[in-house]
Design an enzyme around this catalytic site. Structure first.
Site, PDB file in Angstrom:
ATOM      1  N   SER A   1       0.838  -1.202   0.000  1.00 50.92           N
ATOM      2  CA  SER A   1       0.000   0.000   0.000  1.00 50.92           C
ATOM      3  C   SER A   1       0.871   1.249   0.000  1.00 50.92           C
ATOM      4  O   SER A   1       1.757   1.407   0.842  1.00 50.92           O
ATOM      5  CB  SER A   1      -0.920   0.014   1.220  1.00 50.92           C
TER       6      SER A   1
ATOM      7  N   GLU B   1       2.439   5.875   2.948  1.00 47.54           N
ATOM      8  CA  GLU B   1       2.723   4.744   3.826  1.00 47.54           C
ATOM      9  C   GLU B   1       4.130   4.234   3.573  1.00 47.54           C
ATOM     10  O   GLU B   1       4.840   3.856   4.506  1.00 47.54           O
ATOM     11  CB  GLU B   1       1.696   3.628   3.623  1.00 47.54           C
TER      12      GLU B   1
END
Length: 323
Positions: free
Chosen positions: A245, A318
């Site tokens: 992600s 992230e």
């Protein structure tokens, strides 16, 4: 000034360091995105004592008069994008990968001790072999246990801290090994108490995770494990090199990064060799293995800019960009 050659020679000749010493190592071989420049010094200690020795020695080089100005402790390379310019020095934890029983009782509660460099694949294999449950949701998760704890990796409702009992870590600030007992309030979504960086070296984590103790239960759920792996395949986790992600979700405000990026029409959007996966809005992929770290950073920044302009939502990375 202490040169790179002298530093390499020091580790090669030291009786306190066991492991490999490489110069000008291609870091793209050590990241799941397959990008990154070279490490002028790349160390792979084979045990915890050598890891600590390497950290202390390189820290002394950083503080002293040497060609090493910073260094980075690398796990599985699954959540980092390393600069095309490379890094001065890297210490890999991948060879420090033991898994053992720490304690077992008669009530179905077992504890295991896992070294920071252990892959989740090896943890799941250990659990399956010994019929232990609790980590089935991490089936297929890339990276190492140390890296997952640092980021507090989360997937399929399980966070790295959920089964955690304690963490052994080396603190560069005082040069000692400490045992951290889990405190729930220290942890949150993609948050851990190990994310504080040192003041003198922005690349170096001051608290280096050595090992962790987890609670597991009797009974490995093969059906759940297989379902999680199947779901990863369906979502395209393994179709092209990626770092998982790319952006954080904001569950408190109902913001799912991949959905927002998709709604902005950005699936398939590319910069250079980097691309938002056509099949998943929250994956940045390197489909032809031609992307550079610069491509990925530019793509990430452009996506954040477009999403902000179209929706007012501020996306947060992230993946970590290391330079």
């Amino acid at each position: 000034m202490k040169t790179i050659d002298q530093i390499a020679q020091f580790f090669n000749e030291s009786e306190d360091f066991t492991g490999s010493v490489k110069q000008n190592e291609n870091l793209s071989k050590h990241t799941t995105m397959n990008v990154g420049g070279t490490a002028r010094i790349f160390l792979e200690p084979e045990n915890e004592e050598s890891l600590i020795f390497a950290i202390k020695a390189l820290d002394a080089d950083v503080r002293g008069d040497s060609q090493i100005k910073s260094f980075f402790v690398l796990g599985g390379g699954s959540n980092v994008i390393i600069s095309d310019n490379g890094l001065d020095a890297v210490i890999s934890t991948r060879k420090i990968n033991s898994i053992s029983f720490f304690n077992a009782d008669k009530h179905g509660c077992t504890q295991i001790c896992v070294s920071a460099g252990s892959s989740w694949g090896s943890v799941l294999s250990f659990c399956k072999k010994n019929n232990l449950g609790g980590f089935e949701a991490f089936t297929g998760l890339s990276g190492t246990v140390g890296g997952a704890l640092f980021m507090n990796a989360t997937c399929f409702g399980l966070s790295a801290c959920d089964n955690l009992i304690s963490v052994r870590y080396f603190d560069l600030n005082d040069g000692k090994i400490h045992e951290y007992e889990k405190v729930d309030s220290d942890w949150g979504y993609k948050k851990s108490p190990f994310q504080l960086l040192t003041a003198h070296c922005s690349l170096l984590i001051s608290k280096v995770i050595l090992s962790a103790k987890f609670s597991v239960k009797n009974g490995f759920d093969s059906e759940k494990s297989e379902k999680c792996m199947s779901d990863r395949r369906e979502k395209g986790h393994f179709r092209a090199p990626s770092s998982g992600s790319a952006f954080k979700n904001d569950a408190a405000h109902g913001i799912i990064a991949g959905k927002v990026i998709d709604e902005c029409g950005l699936k398939g959007f590319a910069v250079g060799g980097a691309q938002i996966a056509p099949w998943h809005g929250n994956f940045i992929v390197n489909p032809e293995r031609k992307a550079t770290a610069s491509d990925i950073k530019k793509l990430s920044d452009e996506v954040k800019k477009i999403v902000l302009e179209k929706t007012g939502i501020v996306l947060e990375n992230e993946i970590l960009f290391v330079s």
